[in-house]
Design a protein around this motif. Structure first.
Motif, PDB file in Angstrom:
ATOM      1  N   PHE A   1      61.663  34.024  -7.787  1.00 21.99           N
ATOM      2  CA  PHE A   1      63.043  34.417  -8.117  1.00 21.99           C
ATOM      3  C   PHE A   1      63.235  34.597  -9.625  1.00 21.99           C
ATOM      4  CE2 PHE A   1      67.759  33.575  -8.196  1.00 21.99           C
ATOM      5  CZ  PHE A   1      68.120  34.651  -7.399  1.00 21.99           C
ATOM      6  N   ASP A   2      62.521  33.825 -10.430  1.00 20.55           N
ATOM      7  CA  ASP A   2      62.548  34.009 -11.894  1.00 20.55           C
ATOM      8  C   ASP A   2      62.282  35.480 -12.223  1.00 20.55           C
ATOM      9  OD1 ASP A   2      63.101  31.605 -13.191  1.00 20.55           O
ATOM     10  OD2 ASP A   2      61.030  31.182 -13.777  1.00 20.55           O
ATOM     11  N   ALA A   3      61.142  35.985 -11.713  1.00 16.85           N
ATOM     12  CA  ALA A   3      60.716  37.352 -12.044  1.00 16.85           C
ATOM     13  C   ALA A   3      61.660  38.381 -11.422  1.00 16.85           C
ATOM     14  CB  ALA A   3      59.288  37.578 -11.558  1.00 16.85           C
ATOM     15  N   ILE A   4      62.009  38.153 -10.149  1.00 18.31           N
ATOM     16  CA  ILE A   4      62.828  39.132  -9.427  1.00 18.31           C
ATOM     17  C   ILE A   4      64.225  39.213 -10.034  1.00 18.31           C
ATOM     18  CG2 ILE A   4      63.936  39.591  -7.194  1.00 18.31           C
ATOM     19  CD1 ILE A   4      61.220  39.796  -6.356  1.00 18.31           C
ATOM     20  N   SER A   5      64.836  38.077 -10.316  1.00 18.44           N
ATOM     21  CA  SER A   5      66.204  38.131 -10.852  1.00 18.44           C
ATOM     22  C   SER A   5      66.190  38.715 -12.267  1.00 18.44           C
ATOM     23  CB  SER A   5      66.866  36.749 -10.831  1.00 18.44           C
ATOM     24  OG  SER A   5      66.120  35.836 -11.590  1.00 18.44           O
ATOM     25  N   LEU A   6      65.135  38.443 -13.025  1.00 16.09           N
ATOM     26  CA  LEU A   6      65.032  39.049 -14.356  1.00 16.09           C
ATOM     27  C   LEU A   6      64.974  40.570 -14.233  1.00 16.09           C
ATOM     28  CD1 LEU A   6      64.660  38.700 -17.432  1.00 16.09           C
ATOM     29  CD2 LEU A   6      62.205  38.433 -17.025  1.00 16.09           C
ATOM     30  N   SER A   7      64.283  41.053 -13.204  1.00 13.74           N
ATOM     31  CA  SER A   7      64.143  42.513 -13.049  1.00 13.74           C
ATOM     32  C   SER A   7      65.464  43.180 -12.688  1.00 13.74           C
ATOM     33  CB  SER A   7      63.064  42.855 -12.013  1.00 13.74           C
ATOM     34  OG  SER A   7      63.539  42.665 -10.689  1.00 13.74           O
ATOM     35  N   THR A   8      66.357  42.492 -12.011  1.00 13.18           N
ATOM     36  CA  THR A   8      67.631  43.140 -11.653  1.00 13.18           C
ATOM     37  C   THR A   8      68.740  42.820 -12.663  1.00 13.18           C
ATOM     38  OG1 THR A   8      68.424  41.322 -10.248  1.00 13.18           O
ATOM     39  CG2 THR A   8      67.083  43.001  -9.178  1.00 13.18           C
ATOM     40  N   LEU A   9      68.670  41.640 -13.290  1.00 12.49           N
ATOM     41  CA  LEU A   9      69.750  41.216 -14.209  1.00 12.49           C
ATOM     42  C   LEU A   9      69.500  41.640 -15.652  1.00 12.49           C
ATOM     43  CD1 LEU A   9      70.102  37.502 -13.001  1.00 12.49           C
ATOM     44  CD2 LEU A   9      71.845  39.241 -12.679  1.00 12.49           C
ATOM     45  N   GLY A  10      68.225  41.823 -16.018  1.00 14.56           N
ATOM     46  CA  GLY A  10      67.879  42.026 -17.428  1.00 14.56           C
ATOM     47  C   GLY A  10      67.975  40.696 -18.170  1.00 14.56           C
ATOM     48  N   ALA A  11      67.508  40.716 -19.432  1.00 13.72           N
ATOM     49  CA  ALA A  11      67.440  39.469 -20.203  1.00 13.72           C
ATOM     50  C   ALA A  11      68.815  38.846 -20.411  1.00 13.72           C
ATOM     51  CB  ALA A  11      66.757  39.725 -21.538  1.00 13.72           C
ATOM     52  N   GLU A  12      69.782  39.685 -20.739  1.00 16.21           N
ATOM     53  CA  GLU A  12      71.131  39.149 -20.992  1.00 16.21           C
ATOM     54  C   GLU A  12      71.739  38.544 -19.744  1.00 16.21           C
ATOM     55  OE1 GLU A  12      74.262  41.543 -22.813  1.00 16.21           O
ATOM     56  OE2 GLU A  12      72.742  42.110 -24.317  1.00 16.21           O
ATOM     57  N   GLY A  13      71.586  39.256 -18.635  1.00 23.56           N
ATOM     58  CA  GLY A  13      72.138  38.779 -17.363  1.00 23.56           C
ATOM     59  C   GLY A  13      71.457  37.489 -16.920  1.00 23.56           C
ATOM     60  N   TYR A  14      70.140  37.409 -17.152  1.00 24.65           N
ATOM     61  CA  TYR A  14      69.385  36.217 -16.773  1.00 24.65           C
ATOM     62  C   TYR A  14      69.919  34.998 -17.536  1.00 24.65           C
ATOM     63  CZ  TYR A  14      65.210  33.288 -15.876  1.00 24.65           C
ATOM     64  OH  TYR A  14      64.350  32.265 -15.501  1.00 24.65           O
ATOM     65  N   THR A  15      70.130  35.199 -18.848  1.00 26.29           N
ATOM     66  CA  THR A  15      70.659  34.109 -19.667  1.00 26.29           C
ATOM     67  C   THR A  15      72.069  33.730 -19.230  1.00 26.29           C
ATOM     68  OG1 THR A  15      69.350  34.925 -21.504  1.00 26.29           O
ATOM     69  CG2 THR A  15      71.107  33.400 -22.067  1.00 26.29           C
ATOM     70  N   ALA A  16      72.887  34.755 -18.959  1.00 19.35           N
ATOM     71  CA  ALA A  16      74.271  34.486 -18.529  1.00 19.35           C
ATOM     72  C   ALA A  16      74.255  33.678 -17.226  1.00 19.35           C
ATOM     73  CB  ALA A  16      75.021  35.794 -18.347  1.00 19.35           C
ATOM     74  N   ALA A  17      73.371  34.042 -16.314  1.00 24.58           N
ATOM     75  CA  ALA A  17      73.349  33.371 -15.003  1.00 24.58           C
ATOM     76  C   ALA A  17      72.799  31.952 -15.101  1.00 24.58           C
ATOM     77  CB  ALA A  17      72.512  34.182 -14.018  1.00 24.58           C
ATOM     78  N   PHE A  18      71.634  31.799 -15.722  1.00 27.67           N
ATOM     79  CA  PHE A  18      70.904  30.527 -15.582  1.00 27.67           C
ATOM     80  C   PHE A  18      71.025  29.584 -16.778  1.00 27.67           C
ATOM     81  CE2 PHE A  18      68.341  33.544 -12.866  1.00 27.67           C
ATOM     82  CZ  PHE A  18      68.987  33.165 -11.687  1.00 27.67           C
ATOM     83  N   VAL A  19      71.501  30.103 -17.914  1.00 27.36           N
ATOM     84  CA  VAL A  19      71.709  29.221 -19.066  1.00 27.36           C
ATOM     85  C   VAL A  19      73.203  28.966 -19.237  1.00 27.36           C
ATOM     86  CG1 VAL A  19      71.348  28.913 -21.547  1.00 27.36           C
ATOM     87  CG2 VAL A  19      69.611  30.094 -20.178  1.00 27.36           C
ATOM     88  N   GLU A  20      73.962  30.079 -19.240  1.00 30.65           N
ATOM     89  CA  GLU A  20      75.421  29.930 -19.420  1.00 30.65           C
ATOM     90  C   GLU A  20      76.121  29.621 -18.109  1.00 30.65           C
ATOM     91  OE1 GLU A  20      76.050  33.701 -21.268  1.00 30.65           O
ATOM     92  OE2 GLU A  20      74.862  33.108 -23.010  1.00 30.65           O
TER      93      GLU A  20
END
Ligand code: BGC
Length: 416
Positions: free
Chosen positions: A194-213
């Protein structure tokens, strides 16, 4: 009679051991490096210490991602019997540091010049309140794909660079009767994919927004739903026996040509190397399609547990050995990871290792170096576990993608 003699022999051996100052010292190391490649890498550290007269008591607790190891650790600390050194990841290290359970490594860090050579992204997890509490041994990353090259060649498949290419490749393999994806159905492995897959659909900014913020809007977004849709495609391309399989057995399926691909962190490379395989000839390593310029990283670090007083001589020796430039090269070549210091040459590394080192620098410079959600470098453990539960429930067909995004946002909200 025999029993008595044996007892005497043991007593005598004990005397001999404790009379020599070097061999009387030892470390007890708790870790989860139990696969073939992992054990070979760990052995290098053990040998390094033994050559300095420091004995090694091994405390392995199997289970990638370290959840089981952390459970054992909590029990040991509660019983007042913490091991000398413990493999740890990201937020777990910060937690133990905040609890005051870890020894202060500042003296050895200063003597060895760690501040100048360890990248900021790792220091974030190695220091608590300006105090070094862990020694980083490597940098792994999770958005890799591993492929059997002869299998791809025989089926006319080029290295896929887009999701569409990847889906087409999976289809070809299925039609040829080969398991497209080797996977082990364990929550941490589902989350690694899911790390790789969600990064591919969310992009770096979206990944950070989802899992860090932990931004609820992004957690419920169409891009997140798309990530779950892609997870469902992965699920449709694993074999019937995937449930509960260990990650290294999944890697073995790619090594043996039973399966085409595995989505896994670069510890998988340790297994290919151990099996005598060569990148570019026997296997391929490449970033998950759509994540070429990004890196979701995790760094294994050794936390030194306070044994009641000052940091011990053995803990300092272990920490210094872990971060020595020579060890960083020899260990990471075998482990599949890349060095935790910026001044180590890539000369001894194979093409995957060289790419890993290059990618890490580039991602760090372009702001695309992201802490791995699955391996505890994005959010605290309670949040990580909540995400694991939803990802696994969806993978096992309990939720459709629409339900999964709602469950994900709710679970994150409750756990934070
Ligand atoms: C660790 C790796 C390890 C992998 C599988 C990850 O969490 O960072 O060092 O090889 O789990 O056991």
């Amino acid at each position: 009679m025999r029993k008595v003699l044996n007892k005497k022999a043991v007593l005598f051996a004990g005397l001999v051991v404790s009379s020599g100052s070097a061999s009387s010292s030892e470390v007890e190391v708790l870790h989860w490096w139990t696969s073939g490649g992992e054990a070979s890498a760990l052995n290098l550290l053990k040998q390094d210490l033994e050559s300095q007269g420091i004995g090694w008591t091994d405390m392995p607790v199997a289970g990638g991602g370290g959840e089981q190891a952390m459970t054992v650790l909590r029990a040991r600390v509660t019983a007042g019997n913490a091991p000398t050194a413990v493999q740890g990841l990201g937020f777990d290290i910060i937690d133990w540091g905040n609890q005051g359970a870890l020894a202060n490594l500042n003296a050895v860090a200063e003597k060895e010049g760690w501040d100048d050579v360890v990248p900021e992204a790792l220091k974030t997890f190695a220091k608590v309140d300006g105090k070094w509490v862990a020694a980083p041994v490597n940098v792994h990353s999770t958005n890799w794909v591993w492929a059997n090259k002869p299998v791809l060649d025989a089926n006319g498949i080029e290295q896929p660079t887009s999701w569409a290419d990847f889906e087409a490749a999976l289809k070809k393999l299925k039609e040829a009767g080969i398991t497209p994806i080797a996977h082990g159905g364990q929550a941490w492995q589902d989350a690694t994919v899911f790390d790789a897959i969600s990064l591919s659909t969310l992009g770096a900014e979206g990944y950070t927004a989802a899992f860090v913020e932990l931004d609820a809007e992004v957690l419920r977004s169409d891009e997140m739903k798309e990530a779950f849709d892609r997870m469902a495609v992965i699920r449709n391309n694993v074999d019937d026996n995937f449930s509960g399989r260990d990650w290294n057995l999944a890697t073995a399926m790619v090594i043996n040509g039973e399966a085409g691909f595995q989505l896994m962190g670069d510890w998988a490379k340790g297994e290919f190397v151990k099996a005598g395989q060569k990148p570019g000839e026997d296997f391929l390593c490449f970033r998950f399609p759509g994540t070429a310029d990004q890196v979701t990283f995790n760094s294994d670090q050794f936390m030194m547990f306070d044994q009641g007083g000052e940091v011990s001589h053995e803990q300092e020796k272990l920490a210094a050995a872990i971060l020595s430039p020579e060890f960083q090269s020899s260990f990471n070549v075998v482990k599949g990871s890349v060095p935790a210091r910026t001044d180590v040459s890539d000369a001894a590394f194979d093409s995957c290792g060289k790419q890993g080192m290059k990618d890490l620098i580039a991602a760090s410079e372009s702001g695309n170096l992201l802490g791995s959600m699955a391996h505890g470098h994005a959010a605290p453990t309670s949040v990580k576990s909540a995400i694991y539960d939803v990802v696994t429930a969806h993978f096992n067909g309990e939720y459709d993608s629409e339900t999964a995004v709602v469950e994900l946002a709710d679970a994150v909200e409750i756990s934070r």
